[in-house]
Structure formats: C-alpha cells, structure tokens
Design an enzyme around this catalytic site. Structure first.
Site, PDB file in Angstrom:
ATOM      1  N   SER A 141      33.551 -40.153 -12.757  1.00 41.92           N
ATOM      2  CA  SER A 141      32.910 -40.457 -11.482  1.00 41.92           C
ATOM      3  C   SER A 141      32.466 -41.917 -11.504  1.00 41.92           C
ATOM      4  O   SER A 141      33.147 -42.779 -12.069  1.00 41.92           O
ATOM      5  CB  SER A 141      31.733 -39.509 -11.237  1.00 41.92           C
ATOM      6  OG  SER A 141      31.097 -39.810 -10.015  1.00 41.92           O
ATOM      7  N   SER A 142      31.330 -42.202 -10.924  1.00 44.29           N
ATOM      8  CA  SER A 142      30.814 -43.566 -10.851  1.00 44.29           C
ATOM      9  C   SER A 142      29.324 -43.522 -10.552  1.00 44.29           C
ATOM     10  O   SER A 142      28.842 -42.582  -9.897  1.00 44.29           O
ATOM     11  CB  SER A 142      31.534 -44.339  -9.739  1.00 44.29           C
ATOM     12  OG  SER A 142      30.886 -45.571  -9.474  1.00 44.29           O
ATOM     13  N   TYR A 155      35.337 -45.044  -1.636  1.00 40.91           N
ATOM     14  CA  TYR A 155      35.506 -44.826  -3.080  1.00 40.91           C
ATOM     15  C   TYR A 155      34.419 -43.905  -3.622  1.00 40.91           C
ATOM     16  O   TYR A 155      34.694 -42.932  -4.336  1.00 40.91           O
ATOM     17  CB  TYR A 155      35.472 -46.180  -3.792  1.00 40.91           C
ATOM     18  CG  TYR A 155      35.485 -46.099  -5.298  1.00 40.91           C
ATOM     19  CD1 TYR A 155      36.675 -45.925  -5.993  1.00 40.91           C
ATOM     20  CD2 TYR A 155      34.299 -46.203  -6.035  1.00 40.91           C
ATOM     21  CE1 TYR A 155      36.687 -45.857  -7.384  1.00 40.91           C
ATOM     22  CE2 TYR A 155      34.302 -46.136  -7.417  1.00 40.91           C
ATOM     23  CZ  TYR A 155      35.501 -45.969  -8.083  1.00 40.91           C
ATOM     24  OH  TYR A 155      35.500 -45.895  -9.465  1.00 40.91           O
ATOM     25  N   LYS A 159      34.204 -39.948  -5.492  1.00 40.19           N
ATOM     26  CA  LYS A 159      33.526 -39.633  -6.744  1.00 40.19           C
ATOM     27  C   LYS A 159      32.479 -38.543  -6.556  1.00 40.19           C
ATOM     28  O   LYS A 159      32.271 -37.707  -7.443  1.00 40.19           O
ATOM     29  CB  LYS A 159      32.896 -40.906  -7.319  1.00 40.19           C
ATOM     30  CG  LYS A 159      33.924 -41.951  -7.750  1.00 40.19           C
ATOM     31  CD  LYS A 159      34.972 -41.362  -8.681  1.00 40.19           C
ATOM     32  CE  LYS A 159      35.854 -42.414  -9.315  1.00 40.19           C
ATOM     33  NZ  LYS A 159      36.874 -41.815 -10.213  1.00 40.19           N
TER      34      LYS A 159
END
Length: 250
Positions: A141-142, A155, A159
């Site tokens: 993920s982020s 984006y 995630k």
C-alpha cells in the site's frame, strides 16, 4: 527452503525485497515488465548469495495474461526446484500518477485500477492453487492511504482498496493457514514516479521535515520490513497494515 514470488522485482522496492529475502535464505521468482537486463542482474546478485532465482516477464495490469503466467510459474517451479508449490507472494508491481482529481482522466484511472487493484486481485486468484498451505501474502500500500497530499487522489484510492482487499484475503484464505498483510511505505528515494522524492531537493527536504526520524526513506528501509514480516517470528501477524514511513505526518 522457501520460495517467494515478487512482482516488479527488477528495481526499487521489489528489487530490495528480493535481495533481503535471499539474504535470509529464501529463493525468489521475480517479475519484470520491460527491463529484462535489470531483472537478470537481480537474479545474478541473488545467485551470488547462494540462492536460486528466476526472472519472468509479467504485465501486472494485463489480467488476461495471468493464466499463462501461472503456467510459466508451475513450469519453473518444477524445472528449477522440483516443486509444485511456492510459499510467499508479494504483490509489489506498481505505477505512479501525479494528477489532481480535476486533471485525472478515465484512462489514467483505469490504468491504475488494472495495475494496483485488479492486478493483485486476479493474480492472487490465479496463483493461489500453487501456494503452499501456511503460505503468506504481502500486498503493498502507501502512507498516502492514511494521509493526503495533493495530486495523489487516484493512486491513494487504489491503495485504500488494497488494504480492504488484504483483510478479505486473510479471512478467506485463513482456512488454508495463509496469512495476508499490507506493508505501507512512506516516501522513498527510488525512481518511482520519475524519481521525484529522490531527485527533487525541495520535495526531499519537505518530506524529511515532516518525518519524525528526520529523513526520507530509502529502499533498505522497506525490503527488510517485508522480509521480516515473512519470517517465522511474525507468523501470527495477519490482516494487518504495517506502515514503514519513519513516522510521516504524525
């Protein structure tokens, strides 16, 4: 002896993860999209450490190719390891998009969906019959799924979806003893997104100023986290989001 499949393993975080796993005694099947030479270099580096490795081509956003990829994995498992299964899957491959909500096109959005959400969903589906019972899945993920920065909406949304999907994987695959977790990196100095964090001094300085440990992350900060998560010491961790960001935006 364990075998890990890492998508996007020719560079960046995927490469670092492959090397860290090899250091800990795990063999690796890594995928690359177009950079075969770079992937072959990673394989050679792993082999110098005394582990086995293979690089296979994969477009992580082309779901229609996943059946053929699973066949290729089955073949290489038999030829290289004389096995019919593997142990770990790291869904790492990704692409970046820097655009506001107003600037994001439907085409851009669909590309992100294909690589970051549809890809891991259906690649895992195709590879699960080859995964050993008691295996592990790590999805990437982020930090952007927790905090918000302009230009990252599409984006980061992918995630966020991956984090939900991971919990469902843990629930559905638990009967086979398969654990699924998320690692969420913060900003890292790689060529990802055109190398903006690595190469733009202003961006780098800003992120460092907003990180508790006072610097931007490097690939070595992440590969070791993933390798550690896949160790037997962490076998009871399941359905969790582990952020490795040095404490960004606390």
């Amino acid at each position: 002896m364990k075998i890990a499949i890492i998508t996007g393993g020719s560079r960046g975080l995927g490469k670092n993860t492959a090397l860290k796993l090899a250091q800990k005694g795990t063999d690796v099947i890594l995928t690359y999209h177009s950079k075969k030479a770079e992937a072959d270099q990673v394989v050679a580096e792993i082999e110098r450490q005394g582990r086995k490795a293979v690089a296979l081509p994969l477009d992580a956003g082309a779901v229609e190719s996943f059946e053929a990829f699973a066949v290729a994995v089955r073949q290489v498992l038999k030829e290289k390891w004389n096995r019919t299964d593997f142990d770990f899957l790291i869904n790492n491959a990704g692409t970046a998009l820097e655009a506001s909500i107003m600037e994001t096109t439907a085409e851009d959005f669909d590309k992100l969906v294909n690589v970051h959400l549809k890809g891991p969903f259906f690649l895992t589906q195709k590879l699960l019959p080859l995964m050993k019972d008691g295996g592990r899945i790590v999805n990437i993920s982020s930090g952007l799924a927790r905090f918000a920065l302009p230009g990252k909406a599409a984006y980061a949304s992918m995630k966020g979806a991956i984090e939900v999907l991971t919990r469902y994987m843990a629930k559905e695959f638990g009967a086979r003893g398969i654990a699924a977790n998320v690692v969420a990196p913060g900003a890292i100095e790689t060529d990802f997104g055109g190398g903006v964090v690595r190469d733009n001094p202003e961006v780098n300085k800003f992120i460092a100023s907003q990180t508790a440990l006072g610097r931007v992350g490097i690939p070595d900060d992440i590969g070791g986290v993933i390798a550690s998560l896949l160790s037997e010491d962490n076998a009871w961790i399941n359905a969790q989001r582990i952020e490795a960001s040095g404490g960004m935006f606390l």
